[in-house]
Design an enzyme around this catalytic site. Structure first.
Site, PDB file in Angstrom:
ATOM      1  N   HIS A  52       0.814  -1.219   0.000  1.00  0.00           N
ATOM      2  CA  HIS A  52       0.000   0.000   0.000  1.00  0.00           C
ATOM      3  C   HIS A  52       0.847   1.268   0.000  1.00  0.00           C
ATOM      4  O   HIS A  52       0.291   2.370  -0.006  1.00  0.00           O
ATOM      5  CB  HIS A  52      -0.925   0.023   1.219  1.00  0.00           C
ATOM      6  CG  HIS A  52      -1.902  -1.094   1.263  1.00  0.00           C
ATOM      7  ND1 HIS A  52      -2.676  -1.452   0.187  1.00  0.00           N
ATOM      8  CD2 HIS A  52      -2.230  -1.965   2.274  1.00  0.00           C
ATOM      9  CE1 HIS A  52      -3.450  -2.486   0.523  1.00  0.00           C
ATOM     10  NE2 HIS A  52      -3.190  -2.808   1.776  1.00  0.00           N
ATOM     11  N   ASP A  66      -2.691 -11.080  -1.473  1.00  0.00           N
ATOM     12  CA  ASP A  66      -3.247 -10.508  -0.259  1.00  0.00           C
ATOM     13  C   ASP A  66      -4.703 -10.140  -0.532  1.00  0.00           C
ATOM     14  O   ASP A  66      -5.068  -9.856  -1.676  1.00  0.00           O
ATOM     15  CB  ASP A  66      -2.439  -9.267   0.116  1.00  0.00           C
ATOM     16  CG  ASP A  66      -2.725  -8.745   1.505  1.00  0.00           C
ATOM     17  OD1 ASP A  66      -1.990  -9.139   2.440  1.00  0.00           O
ATOM     18  OD2 ASP A  66      -3.676  -7.955   1.665  1.00  0.00           O
ATOM     19  N   HIS A  85      -6.211  -7.535   0.144  1.00  0.00           N
ATOM     20  CA  HIS A  85      -6.334  -6.124  -0.216  1.00  0.00           C
ATOM     21  C   HIS A  85      -5.558  -5.839  -1.500  1.00  0.00           C
ATOM     22  O   HIS A  85      -4.443  -6.333  -1.670  1.00  0.00           O
ATOM     23  CB  HIS A  85      -5.792  -5.243   0.912  1.00  0.00           C
ATOM     24  CG  HIS A  85      -6.429  -5.519   2.235  1.00  0.00           C
ATOM     25  ND1 HIS A  85      -5.768  -6.139   3.274  1.00  0.00           N
ATOM     26  CD2 HIS A  85      -7.688  -5.273   2.667  1.00  0.00           C
ATOM     27  CE1 HIS A  85      -6.581  -6.261   4.305  1.00  0.00           C
ATOM     28  NE2 HIS A  85      -7.750  -5.737   3.963  1.00  0.00           N
ATOM     29  N   ASP A  96      -4.773 -13.117   4.900  1.00  0.00           N
ATOM     30  CA  ASP A  96      -6.025 -12.454   5.249  1.00  0.00           C
ATOM     31  C   ASP A  96      -7.162 -12.866   4.311  1.00  0.00           C
ATOM     32  O   ASP A  96      -8.251 -12.305   4.370  1.00  0.00           O
ATOM     33  CB  ASP A  96      -5.855 -10.933   5.264  1.00  0.00           C
ATOM     34  CG  ASP A  96      -5.004 -10.394   4.134  1.00  0.00           C
ATOM     35  OD1 ASP A  96      -4.726 -11.150   3.177  1.00  0.00           O
ATOM     36  OD2 ASP A  96      -4.601  -9.214   4.192  1.00  0.00           O
TER      37      ASP A  96
END
Length: 300
Positions: free
Chosen positions: A120, A157, A159, A234
């Site tokens: 990110h 991931d 995200h 996750d």
């Protein structure tokens, strides 16, 4: 032997909300050593890279403010971390770990960073517990040193790897592939070279079918000579932030699919752990350990 970068734990006091996710960085090496998946000789403590390696990817002004602790309160809130010298030292050590893993993967076939996967982080800002983008810095390091001509980043991931996608938006030598929750963070997605957003509740069968149908043809089309794999756990149904429904066995099959393809194609791969926020730390550590077990069965 599989080289494993292990950055020292972040000792500076953290708010309570941050302490639990950080435990995996201590417990995972202990588990791998206890069960014999890794030996002490497999681990190395990385060192920070030269600033020049970081500045291939990150804006000099942002990096300077980060180094000196000059981020605004708003910037700190967006990253999710209160700044400290120890935090900065750990972040650049993680970058050094992923670069060194890339160097060692060229020799051993695969290498792991216990931390890393800070996808990110953008060129000029941090977000979502990511201050500097380790896989982007390592990919740029490979290209700059003539050690790779085409890099594939496989980001699984939950995200989207928004920072990575933005960093390499105009870099044809790096192909970014992200499979992520459609309704999950970040609210505003960037454009990867290939995005596959998934609905909440996606199961093992649905996830693995999509990945199996996509990844092989993608490798054949892109023809990378190096792979970075972000193996966030996750995606688990037990994850508090993920909203997908993969079992621990399904998550391991995901890892095996990616790693077997890299092994079969002779593609060096660096694996970074990424996110994991299940309520029970054992679920996080066991899912991450499965990634190492899958690789040990191929390269060990």
């Amino acid at each position: 032997m599989l080289p494993i970068a292990f950055a020292p734990s972040y000792a500076h006091p953290l708010p309570t909300a941050h302490r639990f996710p950080m435990l995996k960085y201590e417990l995972l090496p202990e588990q791998l050593l206890y069960e014999g998946t890794a030996t002490a000789a497999d681990f190395f403590v990385p060192t920070p890279p030269p600033d020049a390696d970081i500045l291939r990817v990150h804006d000099a002004g942002y990096y300077q403010r980060l180094r000196l602790g000059q981020l605004t309160r708003q910037e700190e809130r967006v990253t999710g971390f209160p700044w400290s010298p120890e935090l900065f030292a750990r972040e650049i050590t993680i970058l050094g770990g992923t670069i060194e893993c890339a160097r060692r993967a060229l020799v051993h076939g695969a290498a792991f960073n216990i931390a890393g996967g800070t996808h990110h982080a953008f060129r000029d800002r941090g977000e979502g517990f990511c201050l500097l983008n380790d896989q982007a810095v390592a990919a740029a390091w490979l290209l700059a040193n003539g050690l790779a001509k085409k890099v594939l980043i496989v980001d699984l991931d939950v995200h989207q790897g928004n920072g990575t996608a933005a960093i390499f938006q105009h870099e044809p030598r790096v192909f970014t592939y992200s499979v992520h929750g459609a309704r999950n963070y970040p609210g505003r997605k960037e454009t990867s070279d290939l995005d596959q957003p998934l609905p909440d509740g996606t199961t093992d069968a649905e996830y693995l079918s999509l990945l199996a149908a996509t990844l092989g043809p993608l490798v054949a089309r892109v023809r990378p000579d190096f792979v970075f794999y972000l193996a966030g756990v996750d995606v688990l149904a037990t994850d508090k932030l993920g909203h997908l429904a993969l079992s621990r066995a399904g998550c391991r099959q995901r890892d095996e699919l990616v790693l077997r393809l890299c092994h079969a194609q002779g593609l060096p791969v660096v694996v970074c752990m990424g996110g994991g926020y299940s309520a029970h730390i054992a679920d996080i550590v066991e899912a991450h350990a499965n990634t190492f077990r899958a690789a040990a069965g191929l390269w060990g």
